[in-house]
Write a protein that holds these residues in place. Structure first.
Motif, mmCIF file in Angstrom:
data_model
loop_
_atom_site.group_PDB
_atom_site.id
_atom_site.type_symbol
_atom_site.label_atom_id
_atom_site.label_comp_id
_atom_site.label_asym_id
_atom_site.label_seq_id
_atom_site.Cartn_x
_atom_site.Cartn_y
_atom_site.Cartn_z
ATOM 1 N N LEU A 244 16.097 -3.489 10.321
ATOM 2 C CA LEU A 244 14.850 -3.810 9.642
ATOM 3 C C LEU A 244 14.860 -3.269 8.221
ATOM 4 O O LEU A 244 15.445 -2.217 7.948
ATOM 5 C CB LEU A 244 13.663 -3.204 10.392
ATOM 6 N N ILE B 195 0.653 3.265 12.321
ATOM 7 C CA ILE B 195 0.596 4.653 12.734
ATOM 8 C C ILE B 195 -0.790 4.872 13.311
ATOM 9 O O ILE B 195 -1.783 4.820 12.588
ATOM 10 C CB ILE B 195 0.788 5.611 11.553
ATOM 11 N N TYR C 235 7.711 -4.919 7.838
ATOM 12 C CA TYR C 235 9.165 -4.893 7.783
ATOM 13 C C TYR C 235 9.700 -6.316 7.967
ATOM 14 O O TYR C 235 9.074 -7.154 8.618
ATOM 15 C CB TYR C 235 9.750 -4.016 8.899
ATOM 16 N N GLN D 197 2.494 -0.815 8.015
ATOM 17 C CA GLN D 197 3.705 -1.165 7.290
ATOM 18 C C GLN D 197 4.184 -2.550 7.718
ATOM 19 O O GLN D 197 3.990 -2.948 8.861
ATOM 20 C CB GLN D 197 4.802 -0.126 7.582
ATOM 21 N N LEU E 152 18.542 0.244 17.550
ATOM 22 C CA LEU E 152 18.375 0.511 16.123
ATOM 23 C C LEU E 152 18.059 1.981 15.895
ATOM 24 O O LEU E 152 17.205 2.565 16.549
ATOM 25 C CB LEU E 152 17.239 -0.342 15.553
ATOM 26 N N PHE F 292 6.606 10.172 10.840
ATOM 27 C CA PHE F 292 6.285 8.770 11.089
ATOM 28 C C PHE F 292 5.403 8.184 9.997
ATOM 29 O O PHE F 292 5.320 6.965 9.869
ATOM 30 C CB PHE F 292 5.527 8.634 12.415
ATOM 31 N N GLN F 293 4.722 9.018 9.240
ATOM 32 C CA GLN F 293 3.797 8.523 8.227
ATOM 33 C C GLN F 293 4.521 7.819 7.085
ATOM 34 O O GLN F 293 3.918 7.094 6.322
ATOM 35 C CB GLN F 293 2.981 9.684 7.650
ATOM 36 N N GLU F 294 5.807 8.086 6.972
ATOM 37 C CA GLU F 294 6.555 7.586 5.833
ATOM 38 C C GLU F 294 7.383 6.356 6.193
ATOM 39 O O GLU F 294 7.566 6.026 7.356
ATOM 40 C CB GLU F 294 7.473 8.695 5.305
ATOM 41 N N THR F 295 7.890 5.707 5.174
ATOM 42 C CA THR F 295 8.762 4.551 5.355
ATOM 43 C C THR F 295 9.985 4.927 6.176
ATOM 44 O O THR F 295 10.587 5.976 5.957
ATOM 45 C CB THR F 295 9.218 4.038 3.984
ATOM 46 N N GLN F 296 10.342 4.058 7.110
ATOM 47 C CA GLN F 296 11.560 4.285 7.877
ATOM 48 C C GLN F 296 12.677 3.380 7.365
ATOM 49 O O GLN F 296 12.443 2.218 7.045
ATOM 50 C CB GLN F 296 11.286 4.031 9.361
ATOM 51 N N HIS G 93 12.211 -2.274 5.091
ATOM 52 C CA HIS G 93 10.813 -2.005 4.766
ATOM 53 C C HIS G 93 10.363 -2.858 3.588
ATOM 54 O O HIS G 93 11.078 -2.991 2.587
ATOM 55 C CB HIS G 93 10.647 -0.532 4.418
ATOM 56 N N ASN H 208 -1.876 4.273 8.451
ATOM 57 C CA ASN H 208 -1.327 3.284 7.537
ATOM 58 C C ASN H 208 -0.721 2.131 8.320
ATOM 59 O O ASN H 208 -0.582 2.202 9.543
ATOM 60 C CB ASN H 208 -0.300 3.901 6.566
ATOM 61 N N TYR I 69 15.389 3.250 18.491
ATOM 62 C CA TYR I 69 14.567 2.176 19.036
ATOM 63 C C TYR I 69 15.425 1.224 19.848
ATOM 64 O O TYR I 69 16.602 1.042 19.568
ATOM 65 C CB TYR I 69 13.907 1.362 17.914
ATOM 66 N N PHE J 80 16.337 1.759 8.258
ATOM 67 C CA PHE J 80 17.049 1.390 9.475
ATOM 68 C C PHE J 80 18.543 1.184 9.235
ATOM 69 O O PHE J 80 18.965 0.732 8.165
ATOM 70 C CB PHE J 80 16.468 0.106 10.059
ATOM 71 N N GLY J 81 19.315 1.477 10.277
ATOM 72 C CA GLY J 81 20.717 1.121 10.284
ATOM 73 C C GLY J 81 20.889 -0.337 10.698
ATOM 74 O O GLY J 81 19.923 -1.016 11.010
#
Lengths: 111, 113
Positions: free
Chosen positions: A43, A92, A35, A33, B90, B98-102, A45, A31, B35, B104-105
């Motif tokens: 960041l 990814i 940001y 993404q 970060l 990792f496949q999903e939305t991340q 999403h 996929n 990161y 962030f702080g």
């Protein structure tokens, strides 16, 4: 070199115009993404598009994915001053356990 | 109010000193990430953890260490072995991979005195 590379590196447009940013990548992906990052912040999403999808919309955002060309684009319509930020694509890689970010496009919306 | 918090916002390190950056999440996410971002650059993965008491090195783990004793916490230590630590750090989390939305702080900016 980076898996995902955004183009242009910087973009400056007038408020109300549309902004288009592009992302190219090198290997097959699961996929992609997009940001957004405001200056000095974390960041946020925006959109996730899977490898079997060609287009997704979210409000004023439209993302396309062309797996044959290994590229994606992010279109922001009717831009606003609040859209001023850096925009990153992240991919990814198939078989990899990480999200790989490009270097970003710095978008400036002039009032 | 759910989300990820990082502290401090700014951190100053003296030469030879170890410093620890805090990252806490109340999203009930299994996976957490660290990161590093240098000026005008994208993000590079330092460490990640997909489950408590387990973590993996990312692309630039040398000079850094982490722990994952609790699901909601993933602190990062910048050791004296990291010779160029000045950067924006970060922390992020996702439901399980990792496949999903991340998410962030707000980041910690580390500066060297």
């Amino acid at each position: 070199s980076q898996q995902g590379e955004e183009d242009p590196q910087a973009l400056s447009i007038q408020e109300g115009e549309n902004a288009t940013m592009n992302c190219s990548y090198k290997t097959s992906i699961n996929n992609l993404q997009w940001y957004r990052q405001n200056s000095g912040r974390g960041l946020v999403h925006l959109i996730l598009i899977r490898s079997n999808e060609r287009e997704k919309h979210s409000g004023r955002l439209r993302v396309t994915l062309d797996t044959s060309k290994k590229s994606s684009s992010l279109l922001i319509t009717a831009s606003r001053a609040a859209d001023t930020a850096s925009y990153f694509c992240a991919t990814i890689i198939q078989g990899a356990q990480k999200l790989v970010f490009g270097q970003g496009t710095r978008l400036t919306i002039n009032p | 109010d759910g989300g990820i918090t990082q502290s401090p916002k700014y951190l100053f390190r003296k030469e030879g000193q170890n410093v620890t950056l805090s990252c806490e999440q109340n999203l009930n996410h299994d996976a957490m990430y660290w990161y590093r971002q240098d000026p005008g650059q994208g993000l590079r993965l330092i460490y990640y953890s997909q489950i408590v008491n387990d973590f993996q090195k990312g692309d630039i783990a040398e000079g850094y260490s982490v722990s994952r004793e609790k699901k909601e916490s993933f602190p990062l230590t910048v050791t004296s072995a990291q010779k160029n630590p000045t950067a924006f750090y970060l922390c992020a989390s996702s439901t399980w991979s990792f496949q999903e939305t991340q998410y962030f702080g707000p980041g910690t900016r580390l500066l060297v005195l």
